[in-house]
Design an enzyme around this catalytic site. Structure first.
Site, PDB file in Angstrom:
ATOM      1  N   LYS A 128       1.521  -7.099 -60.889  1.00  0.00           N
ATOM      2  CA  LYS A 128       0.791  -6.275 -59.212  1.00  0.00           C
ATOM      3  C   LYS A 128       1.218  -7.234 -58.445  1.00  0.00           C
ATOM      4  CE  LYS A 128      -1.206  -2.293 -60.917  1.00  0.00           C
ATOM      5  NZ  LYS A 128      -2.048  -2.714 -62.538  1.00  0.00           N
TER       6      LYS A 128
HETATM    7  C1  LIG Z   1      -1.726  -1.924 -63.748  1.00  0.00           C
HETATM    8  C2  LIG Z   1      -1.492  -2.836 -65.348  1.00  0.00           C
HETATM    9  C3  LIG Z   1      -1.270  -2.290 -66.184  1.00  0.00           C
HETATM   10  C4  LIG Z   1      -0.734  -0.132 -65.738  1.00  0.00           C
HETATM   11  O1  LIG Z   1       0.638  -0.635 -64.797  1.00  0.00           O
HETATM   12  P1  LIG Z   1       1.107   1.809 -64.478  1.00  0.00           P
HETATM   13  O2  LIG Z   1       1.948   0.908 -63.027  1.00  0.00           O
HETATM   14  O3  LIG Z   1      -0.335   2.138 -63.853  1.00  0.00           O
HETATM   15  O4  LIG Z   1       1.630   2.217 -65.771  1.00  0.00           O
HETATM   16  C5  LIG Z   1      -0.858  -2.544 -66.964  1.00  0.00           C
HETATM   17  N1  LIG Z   1      -0.835  -3.512 -66.895  1.00  0.00           N
HETATM   18  C6  LIG Z   1      -1.780  -4.634 -66.633  1.00  0.00           C
HETATM   19  C7  LIG Z   1      -1.735  -5.943 -67.017  1.00  0.00           C
HETATM   20  C8  LIG Z   1      -1.677  -4.028 -64.780  1.00  0.00           C
HETATM   21  O5  LIG Z   1      -2.785  -4.699 -64.024  1.00  0.00           O
END
Ligand SMILES: *Cc1c(COP(=O)(O)O)cnc(C)c1O
Length: 490
Positions: A128
Site C-alpha cells: 500500500k
Molecule cells: C491490502 C492488501 C491486500 C489486498 O489488496 P486489495 O487491493 O484490497 O485487493 C493483500 N495483501 C496485503 C498485504 C495487503 O495489505
C-alpha cells in the site's frame, strides 16, 4: 483525460471531471466509482523506451497519461520525490532498494519462471505504500495550490491505515481519522499505527469487523452536506489516484521480466478489495502484454466464487472470517465495480442496477443461467482473469516450502498468492506473484510455520513496546460524526 462514474455520472461528452477534481474525493455523487472515459494506450515504441527508465521516471510516464491537468514539471517533481531508494529502503539485503520493486526468481522449470515482485519495501512494509506515498505528495501539492485543508476518513483492516498514516503524518493541512476493527490486527500492525504520536493522526478502534468500519466510511461519505463542510476525503482503495499509482508496477514488473514486447507475463495478486488487481486490469487494457491476471483469495473467497461461477455474492459480517492473511478479510470487494463496468461494456445503467441489487439482495448473477442478471461470465476469459483460493493450512505449507527450497521467507498474503499462482502456470509464460507484505508484519503465523521469528528490518525492533494512542468506539455513525467535528471545529 476526463473521468466518469461507473453508474453514469459525467458520462455525456459535455460534462467533464478531471484527475485533480477526483484526487481528493472518493465515490462519485451517484455512488459509483470513477474511471477514465477511455483507457490511454501504450505503443510498442513507448514500451521499449520505458524499459530503461528508473521507477520514478516510469511512474511519471504512466501518470501523465491520466493526470493531464497537472503540469508535467510538477508531476515529475512529485514522482521523483516519491520513488526513491530512501523511501523504499526496507529492501532485503540482496535486493536493490534503487529498483523500488525488485524481482526475485523462485522456481524455474522448462522455461516457466515463478517470480516475486517486491512491493513491500516502503515505510510500512506492505504494498500500500507504493500508492499511498504518492498520494501523500499529490495531496500536499493540491492542497497548497488551493490553500485548502483535508480530513481523511478511512477504514483499514491493517495495511491501508498504516500506509496512509505514514504517508500523511506531519503533512500540512491534512488530518487522518482512521478506523480499524478493535483487536483484529496483528500486534505489529497495531503498533505501527497506534504508536504514531503526530497530532494530525487520529486512530479509532471500532468494536466490529473491517466491513463495519468500511460501512461507516460509506455512511459518512454519503452525507454530502457533512462531507463538504468537514472537507472529508478518502484514501481507501476506491481512490482513483491510488489505483493509477499501482498501474505503474505492473509495467515495471513486465519490463523487468522480459526483454522484448512479444513476450507475455501473468500476474498473481493476493486480493481483497480488488484494488491491486484492478490496476493490473487497467495496465492490460492499456495494452501491456499480460496473459493472465490471477486473483488469489484466502478463506474469504467472494472473488474466487465470482471468477469461477459468475455469481457475485457478498458475505455477511458473521460469514467473514478472521484469517491469518487479514488484509484480505473482506465480505465484498469495493473496487470490483470498476471491472464489472468494463465487463458490461460500459453499460452504466446495468452497473447501477446490479450494485443496487448487491445492497438489496446481497449479490448478482452473471452466469447466464435462466433467471440470472446476464451472461457476461463467458467474457471473463477475454479479460485474462482466473482465480484460486488458499486457506490457513496452504499458507503454512507454502511458507515452509518457499523457505526450504529458495531460502526466502514470505508473508501470509504472498503465500496465498504463490499457492494459487502454481495452479495457473503456463508453459513459457513468466508468472509474477506480487509480494504484498514483508513477513515481519505477520510474525504470529511465521512462528507457527517456521518455529522462529520473521526477520525485522532495521528500526522496527521494539515497535510493540512503544506507547500507543487510540480511542475505542462502537460502530455508530452519529458518534463518529461528532468525533470528527470535535477535532476539526468546522
Ligand atoms: C491490502 C492488501 C491486500 C489486498 O489488496 P486489495 O487491493 O484490497 O485487493 C493483500 N495483501 C496485503 C498485504 C495487503 O495489505
Amino acid at each position: 483525460m476526463q473521468y466518469l462514474s461507473t453508474r453514469g455520472y459525467a458520462t455525456s461528452s459535455d460534462s467533464s471531471v478531471s484527475f485533480s477534481e477526483i484526487l481528493l474525493g472518493g465515490l462519485a455523487p451517484d455512488g459509483g466509482l470513477y474511471l477514465p472515459k477511455s483507457y490511454p494506450q501504450v505503443t510498442a515504441d513507448e514500451l521499449n523506451i520505458w524499459r530503461t527508465l528508473s521507477y520514478a521516471d516510469l511512474a511519471f510516464e504512466v501518470l501523465r497519461k491520466f493526470a493531464t491537468d497537472i503540469p508535467e514539471s510538477d508531476l515529475k517533481a512529485i514522482t521523483t520525490k516519491t520513488y526513491t531508494a530512501e523511501v523504499y529502503k526496507n529492501a532485503r539485503q540482496d535486493e536493490s532498494a534503487q529498483a523500488i520493486t525488485p524481482l526475485r526468481t523462485l522456481q524455474e522449470k522448462d522455461g516457466t519462471k515463478l517470480v516475486l515482485q517486491a512491493l513491500s519495501n516502503g515505510p510500512t512494509l506492505a504494498f500500500k505504500d507504493m500508492a499511498m506515498q504518492l498520494l501523500g505528495n499529490l495531496f500536499e501539492y493540491a492542497l497548497a495550490k488551493n490553500h485548502s485543508e483535508l480530513n481523511i476518513f478511512g477504514a483499514t483492516s491493517g495495511d491501508t491505515g498504516s500506509a496512509a498514516e505514514y504517508a500523511m503524518r506531519g503533512k500540512k493541512g491534512i488530518r487522518v481519522f482512521m478506523l480499524s476493527p478493535h483487536k483484529k490486527m496483528s500486534a505489529f500492525q497495531t503498533a505501527q499505527m497506534f504508536s504514531l504520536q503526530d497530532p494530525n493522526i487520529i486512530n479509532i478502534a471500532v468494536n466490529g469487523v473491517f466491513d463495519d468500519c468500511q460501512d461507516m466510511v460509506k455512511a459518512v461519505s454519503n452525507d454530502l452536506e457533512f462531507k463538504q463542510r468537514q472537507k472529508i476525503g478518502t484514501v481507501n482503495s476506491i481512490n482513483w489516484a491510488r489505483v493509477v499509482a499501482q498501474v505503474v508496477y505492473y509495467f515495471r514488473g513486465y519490463l523487468s521480466a522480459t526483454s522484448s514486447n512479444d513476450q507475455k507475463v501473468s500476474f498473481t495478486v493476493p486480493s481483497g478489495n480488488f484494488g491491486n488487481i484492478c490496476a493490473g486490469h487497467i495496465a492490460r487494457m492499456m495494452g501491456l502484454p499480460i496473459a493472465q491476471l490471477v486473483v488469489a483469495t484466502n478463506e474469504n473467497d467472494v472473488l474466487d466464487e465470482f471468477f469461477r461461477t459468475g455469481v457475485y455474492r457478498v458475505r455477511k459480517s458473521a460469514e467473514t472470517y478472521h484469517t491469518t492473511s487479514p488484509s484480505m478479510d473482506i465480505s465484498k470487494a469495493s473496487n470490483f465495480e470498476r471491472f464489472v463496468y468494463d465487463l458490461l461494456g460500459g453499460d452504466s445503467a446495468r452497473v447501477a442496477a446490479l450494485f443496487k441489487k448487491v445492497e438489496t439482495e446481497g449479490g448478482f448473477d452473471l452466469s447466464g443461467r435462466p433467471g440470472s442478471d446476464g451472461d457476461e461470465f463467458k467474457k471473463i476469459a477475454e479479460f485474462g482473469f482466473v482465480s484460486g483460493k488458499s486457506i490457513h493450512a496452504d499458507r503454512l505449507q507454502t511458507i515452509r516450502q518457499v523457505e526450504q527450497a529458495y531460502g526466502v521467507t514470505v508473508d501470509t498474503h504472498t503465500a496465498d498468492g504463490i499457492k494459487v499462482a502454481r495452479e495457473h502456470l503456463q508453459a513459457g509464460v513468466t508468472m509474477i506473484v506480487l509480494e504484498t507484505a514483508l513477513p515481519a508484519k505477520f510474525n504470529e503465523t511465521i512462528r507457527e510455520a517456521l518455529g522462529r521469528d520473521a526477520e525485522r528490518p532495521a528500526g522496527f525492533e521494539n515497535i510493540e513496546s512503544l506507547p500507543q494512542r487510540f480511542e475505542v468506539m462502537d460502530a455508530d455513525v452519529a458518534k463518529m460524526k461528532a468525533l470528527i467535528t470535535s477535532h476539526t471545529g468546522l
